[in-house]
Design a protein around this motif. Structure first.
Motif, PDB file in Angstrom:
ATOM      1  N   LYS A 178     -15.102   9.336   0.313  1.00 45.30           N
ATOM      2  CA  LYS A 178     -14.318  10.184  -0.579  1.00 45.30           C
ATOM      3  C   LYS A 178     -13.313   9.309  -1.311  1.00 45.30           C
ATOM      4  N   GLY A 179     -13.199   9.506  -2.622  1.00 43.38           N
ATOM      5  CA  GLY A 179     -12.322   8.620  -3.365  1.00 43.38           C
ATOM      6  C   GLY A 179     -11.750   9.233  -4.622  1.00 43.38           C
ATOM      7  N   SER A 180     -10.985   8.419  -5.326  1.00 43.58           N
ATOM      8  CA  SER A 180     -10.327   8.823  -6.560  1.00 43.58           C
ATOM      9  C   SER A 180     -10.265   7.616  -7.486  1.00 43.58           C
ATOM     10  N   LEU A 181     -10.217   7.871  -8.780  1.00 41.20           N
ATOM     11  CA  LEU A 181     -10.074   6.783  -9.742  1.00 41.20           C
ATOM     12  C   LEU A 181      -8.623   6.342  -9.895  1.00 41.20           C
ATOM     13  N   MET A 202       0.838  -1.182   0.000  1.00 44.08           N
ATOM     14  CA  MET A 202       0.000   0.000   0.000  1.00 44.08           C
ATOM     15  C   MET A 202       0.882   1.243   0.000  1.00 44.08           C
ATOM     16  N   ILE A 203       0.321   2.385  -0.371  1.00 45.31           N
ATOM     17  CA  ILE A 203       1.113   3.609  -0.441  1.00 45.31           C
ATOM     18  C   ILE A 203       1.584   4.017   0.943  1.00 45.31           C
ATOM     19  N   SER A 204       0.670   4.050   1.902  1.00 41.58           N
ATOM     20  CA  SER A 204       1.066   4.356   3.278  1.00 41.58           C
ATOM     21  C   SER A 204       1.166   3.051   4.051  1.00 41.58           C
ATOM     22  N   ALA A 205       2.182   2.963   4.875  1.00 42.51           N
ATOM     23  CA  ALA A 205       2.399   1.712   5.591  1.00 42.51           C
ATOM     24  C   ALA A 205       1.239   1.419   6.528  1.00 42.51           C
ATOM     25  N   MET A 206       0.859   0.140   6.585  1.00 42.86           N
ATOM     26  CA  MET A 206      -0.209  -0.270   7.483  1.00 42.86           C
ATOM     27  C   MET A 206       0.310  -0.262   8.909  1.00 42.86           C
ATOM     28  N   PRO A 207      -0.490   0.240   9.886  1.00 40.34           N
ATOM     29  CA  PRO A 207      -0.015   0.293  11.264  1.00 40.34           C
ATOM     30  C   PRO A 207       0.327  -1.095  11.783  1.00 40.34           C
ATOM     31  N   ARG A 208       1.373  -1.161  12.594  1.00 37.65           N
ATOM     32  CA  ARG A 208       1.715  -2.425  13.238  1.00 37.65           C
ATOM     33  C   ARG A 208       0.623  -2.757  14.233  1.00 37.65           C
ATOM     34  N   CYS A 209       0.165  -4.016  14.227  1.00 36.07           N
ATOM     35  CA  CYS A 209      -0.968  -4.406  15.065  1.00 36.07           C
ATOM     36  C   CYS A 209      -0.515  -5.322  16.183  1.00 36.07           C
ATOM     37  N   LYS A 210      -1.091  -5.134  17.331  1.00 38.62           N
ATOM     38  CA  LYS A 210      -0.885  -6.075  18.425  1.00 38.62           C
ATOM     39  C   LYS A 210      -1.654  -7.352  18.123  1.00 38.62           C
ATOM     40  N   THR A 211      -1.170  -8.467  18.645  1.00 39.01           N
ATOM     41  CA  THR A 211      -1.866  -9.740  18.446  1.00 39.01           C
ATOM     42  C   THR A 211      -2.936  -9.896  19.514  1.00 39.01           C
ATOM     43  N   LEU A 212      -3.910  -8.986  19.473  1.00 41.33           N
ATOM     44  CA  LEU A 212      -4.957  -8.965  20.496  1.00 41.33           C
ATOM     45  C   LEU A 212      -6.047  -9.977  20.206  1.00 41.33           C
ATOM     46  N   HIS A 272      -3.340   7.629  -5.204  1.00 45.62           N
ATOM     47  CA  HIS A 272      -2.355   8.581  -4.709  1.00 45.62           C
ATOM     48  C   HIS A 272      -2.817   9.054  -3.345  1.00 45.62           C
ATOM     49  N   ARG A 273      -1.900   9.622  -2.580  1.00 43.06           N
ATOM     50  CA  ARG A 273      -2.261  10.061  -1.234  1.00 43.06           C
ATOM     51  C   ARG A 273      -3.383  11.097  -1.285  1.00 43.06           C
ATOM     52  N   TYR A 282     -10.342   4.256  -5.372  1.00 45.10           N
ATOM     53  CA  TYR A 282      -9.523   4.201  -4.161  1.00 45.10           C
ATOM     54  C   TYR A 282     -10.087   5.225  -3.184  1.00 45.10           C
ATOM     55  N   VAL A 283     -10.242   4.820  -1.924  1.00 45.59           N
ATOM     56  CA  VAL A 283     -10.811   5.728  -0.922  1.00 45.59           C
ATOM     57  C   VAL A 283      -9.762   6.055   0.122  1.00 45.59           C
ATOM     58  N   ASP A 284     -10.081   7.057   0.944  1.00 45.32           N
ATOM     59  CA  ASP A 284      -9.077   7.596   1.859  1.00 45.32           C
ATOM     60  C   ASP A 284      -9.207   7.110   3.298  1.00 45.32           C
ATOM     61  N   ASP A 285     -10.173   6.244   3.585  1.00 47.34           N
ATOM     62  CA  ASP A 285     -10.447   5.893   4.979  1.00 47.34           C
ATOM     63  C   ASP A 285     -10.753   4.399   5.062  1.00 47.34           C
ATOM     64  N   PRO A 286      -9.858   3.601   5.673  1.00 52.70           N
ATOM     65  CA  PRO A 286     -10.097   2.154   5.746  1.00 52.70           C
ATOM     66  C   PRO A 286     -11.273   1.779   6.635  1.00 52.70           C
ATOM     67  N   VAL A 287     -11.557   2.599   7.644  1.00 50.66           N
ATOM     68  CA  VAL A 287     -12.710   2.313   8.512  1.00 50.66           C
ATOM     69  C   VAL A 287     -14.015   2.512   7.743  1.00 50.66           C
TER      70      VAL A 287
END
Length: 382
Positions: free
Chosen positions: A143-146, A1-11, A149-150, A186-191
């Motif tokens: 919100k998205g783009s075709l 992905m363009i921006s790195a995915m946050p490191r996740c705890k193994t919760l 890009h960031r 492509y959208v700007d918010d994974p949630v």
């Protein structure tokens, strides 16, 4: 992905299983469990027994019903619809639809008379318990783009080619499908994208102001898992505090755990471009506050259902009594059981607020065509 995915705890541990997700569902809601097999029981009543029947705007429901008639009318005369006591020849529904077609539009008196003349109401219950559970869904705006890009880093995938493995949500988020499946935007918010998967349809506002409408095209076939239920099971949230807004806020407030929690729901939805209003499982456009998602194992698609429940207060509107005739036109992976309904609220902030807060008990009445009513009444256990 363009921006790195946050490191996740193994919760949270990984899950496995098989369950298909359709358009409408409320996957964020913790559900209740019962060991007794569900059983739809139907008791004939009169329209006078239905609270609010004489105050409803049935002409709105008639408009939604006429959309279902288009689905009935393309089915063969020898076809059948429904299951159990509600199994009926399509010809019965087509006959009702022919009478619906001549009712003057936008006339509440004529519409009410139509439903009273051609249907018999039955109070629905499950092993004698008439209390159902009603939630809501809506059409979100992202919100998205075709182009990628960031900050538009998160793909909205179309249906991948036949034979594509059933990748998990986590694998998809790590771009396993990139270059293998079409990307609609492509959208700007994974949630927000996660909840688009939950709702099954939505709108994406592009950078030039144009709006792309997307609807459900299919899923990866992996389990639908309620993240709200999982957070409750882990003691992280209380059941009474779980709502769509509270879950969204929790995800935003816990970026280190956000991805792992969303990956709990391994089911992943693919989309297709659509024109206009979203389509339900019956393949007809949904009508705000008149379309209902049901468990089609019990309630046939196209059946009118009168729902008596309460809409909780939101930041945009106060508490309201909801006594309306709706049409069963959709299904959903989380909509399971004879007294389970998901009300479609449409598009916009108020629709989102209503859908996000609704989790209420209530009763429902199935309107059965008169030509089928006697058989339903005489059926064992009816």
């Amino acid at each position: 992905m363009i921006s790195a995915m946050p490191r996740c705890k193994t919760l949270f541990p990984a899950l496995a299983g098989v369950l298909l997700l359709s358009l409408a569902s409320c996957s964020w809601m913790p559900g209740s469990s019962s060991h007794a097999p569900d059983k739809l029981e139907l008791e004939p009543v009169s329209f006078h027994d239905i609270r609010g029947w004489d105050k409803d705007a049935q002409e709105e429901a008639l408009g939604a019903f006429l959309k279902s008639c288009k689905a009935f009318n393309v089915q063969p005369e020898t076809g059948a619809t429904g299951q159990g006591a509600l199994l009926a020849p399509v010809a019965i529904w087509k006959s009702v639809c022919r009478n619906a077609a001549v009712v003057p539009p936008n006339n509440v008196g004529e519409a009410r008379t139509f439903f009273e003349q051609y249907f018999v109401p039955f109070r629905a219950s499950n092993h004698g318990d008439a209390t159902g559970l009603f939630t809501g869904y809506y059409e979100p705006l992202l919100k998205g783009s075709l182009t990628r890009h960031r900050p538009f880093a998160y793909p909205v995938y179309g249906l991948p080619p036949a034979g594509t493995p059933a990748y998990t949500r986590a694998q998809m988020d790590f771009n396993v499908l990139m270059g293998k499946a079409p990307v609609l935007a492509y959208v700007d918010d994974p949630v927000q994208l996660f909840f688009l998967h939950i709702q099954g349809s939505g709108r994406i506002q592009l950078e030039d102001g144009k709006v792309l409408h997307v609807g459900y095209a299919g899923s990866n076939g992996l389990p639908y898992v309620s993240i709200g239920k999982r957070l409750v099971e882990k003691g992280i949230m209380k059941k009474e505090d779980v709502s769509m807004p509270s879950l969204k806020q929790w995800l935003y407030d816990h970026p280190n755990d956000m991805w792992q929690v969303m990956w709990e729901n391994t089911s992943y939805v693919f989309f297709r471009p659509i024109e206009g209003d979203p389509l339900g499982t019956q393949q007809v456009p949904l009508t705000p506050e008149r379309s209902l998602a049901v468990d089609a194992r019990y309630i046939p698609l196209g059946m009118p259902v009168f729902v008596d429940t309460i809409l909780p207060p939101t930041e945009l509107a106060g508490m309201a009594i909801h006594r309306k005739l709706l049409i069963a036109q959709d299904t959903g992976g989380a909509i399971r059981g004879p007294l389970r309904g998901d009300i479609f609220f449409g598009f916009g902030p108020e629709a989102e607020a209503r859908a996000g807060m609704l989790r209420s008990g209530g009763t429902c009445y199935l309107l059965v065509p008169r030509a089928l009513a006697k058989a339903v009444q005489d059926a064992p256990g009816a």
